[in-house]
Write an enzyme that holds these catalytic residues in place. Structure first.
Site, PDB file in Angstrom:
ATOM      1  N   LYS A  67     -25.856 -19.829 -24.374  1.00 32.21           N
ATOM      2  CA  LYS A  67     -24.766 -20.678 -23.904  1.00 32.21           C
ATOM      3  C   LYS A  67     -24.910 -20.872 -22.393  1.00 32.21           C
ATOM      4  CE  LYS A  67     -19.705 -20.848 -23.622  1.00 32.21           C
ATOM      5  NZ  LYS A  67     -18.438 -20.117 -23.818  1.00 32.21           N
ATOM      6  N   LYS A  92     -25.522 -15.673 -21.917  1.00 27.74           N
ATOM      7  CA  LYS A  92     -24.432 -16.530 -21.441  1.00 27.74           C
ATOM      8  C   LYS A  92     -24.545 -16.660 -19.929  1.00 27.74           C
ATOM      9  CE  LYS A  92     -19.380 -17.040 -21.541  1.00 27.74           C
ATOM     10  NZ  LYS A  92     -18.113 -16.422 -21.992  1.00 27.74           N
TER      11      LYS A  92
END
Length: 330
Positions: free
Chosen positions: A248, A195
């Site tokens: 992400k 992330k």
């Protein structure tokens, strides 16, 4: 093979040929729909930067979840907006917290829809960070117990899978151990393993009221310049017990999705995040692009890069198109 002996256009000549040799196929089975739960009844607060999406009370989330289920979408992921916030994010792991209540109601009404819950503290803390803050520093190790308690409370409410998104080191181990110790070894973990500290999250932070009140998240989310670190993060989460690993955002990190797919044999998820969604919607509104075609091309690019699962705010729109295409083909 060289022209004129090889003519690639021969197999592009009509739709039947193109379908026959298509290398990547997008399916409704690949999609997960994110939803935002808020207290009250009959609440449907529009999210201005995310057209077509809302903060929804439990009754309205059930209606939206039913629509998703009827479109063939196999899963939703829930984010919660609590009635109150505090330094320790206690509503994240409260028995009657907003996510816990929403999970119970969805599973009661739609038992076959998979409910995934985001496990993080940023929506629940008054400072907006993803863990316990000491001074101006997020305390990694002190946060792990609260994340595990949150995950356990979600599963005990009926969640089918938990998805820790906080990026604290060691949280997959902590969550796995707590679930196993409570007889929940069958519940999988989808880890936000990679992330990045991205500017693409802006609309989400409005939707979830989760922007940090001071500083930023660069000390725990990844530097966008780093690729090798992504592989280290994934490898660590796999060893700690993750069942699915996630990258992400998606679009600016297609190379990372591809590298992760090459490195691990677990399912790979990618999050087509709020900023990616908002840019397409804004350009479509201005008449600059064909929004529907760009949406489907975007999702196909994520799938082609190697994602098995795509979390996307386009899920219901894409599902309708895929269903119509399937009906035409049959």
């Amino acid at each position: 093979m060289l022209f004129p002996d090889y003519r690639p256009r021969r197999l592009r000549r009509n739709e039947a040929f193109r379908r026959m040799i298509r290398e990547t196929r997008l399916s409704v089975d690949d999609l997960i729909l994110p939803l935002f739960a808020i207290g009250g009844k009959g609440v449907k607060n529009p999210i201005p930067s995310m057209p077509g999406h809302f903060q929804l009370s439990v009754d309205n989330i059930v209606k939206t979840a039913r629509e998703a289920y009827e479109l063939g979408i196999p899963a939703i992921i829930l984010f919660g907006l609590p009635d109150k916030k505090d330094p320790l994010g206690t509503q994240a792991y409260a028995k009657n917290g907003i996510v816990q209540k929403t999970v119970r109601e969805i599973k009661n009404k739609l038992p076959d829809l998979m409910v995934i819950t985001d496990v993080c503290l940023c929506e629940y803390t008054d400072h907006g960070h993803c863990g316990i803050v000491e001074g101006n520093i997020v305390d990694n190790d002190a946060t792990l117990d609260l994340l595990a308690r949150t995950a356990l409370s979600h599963v005990q409410s009926g969640a089918d899978m938990v998805a820790p998104s906080d990026m604290m080191d060691g949280r997959v181990t902590e969550i796995r151990n707590v679930l196993d110790d409570n007889g929940l070894s069958h519940v999988p973990i989808m880890s936000y393993a990679v992330k990045y500290c991205s500017a693409y999250y802006g609309p989400f932070r409005e939707a979830a009221d989760s922007a940090p009140r001071f500083g930023d998240r660069k000390t725990y989310q990844m530097d966008p310049a780093n690729a090798l670190e992504a592989i280290r993060e994934v490898s660590m989460d796999v060893e700690e017990g993750a069942d699915i690993v996630m990258v992400k955002p998606a679009l600016s990190y297609l190379d990372i999705i591809h590298r992760v797919r090459e490195e691990v044999d677990l399912p790979v998820a990618a999050y087509n995040v709020s900023g990616e969604f908002a840019m397409i919607k804004a350009a479509e509104k201005m008449g600059w692009i064909d929004g529907e075609r760009v949406m489907m091309e975007t999702l196909m690019s994520i799938k082609r890069a190697g994602a098995d699962i795509i979390l996307t705010y386009f899920a219901m729109e894409a599902a309708k198109i895929l269903r119509n295409d399937s009906m035409k083909a049959s």
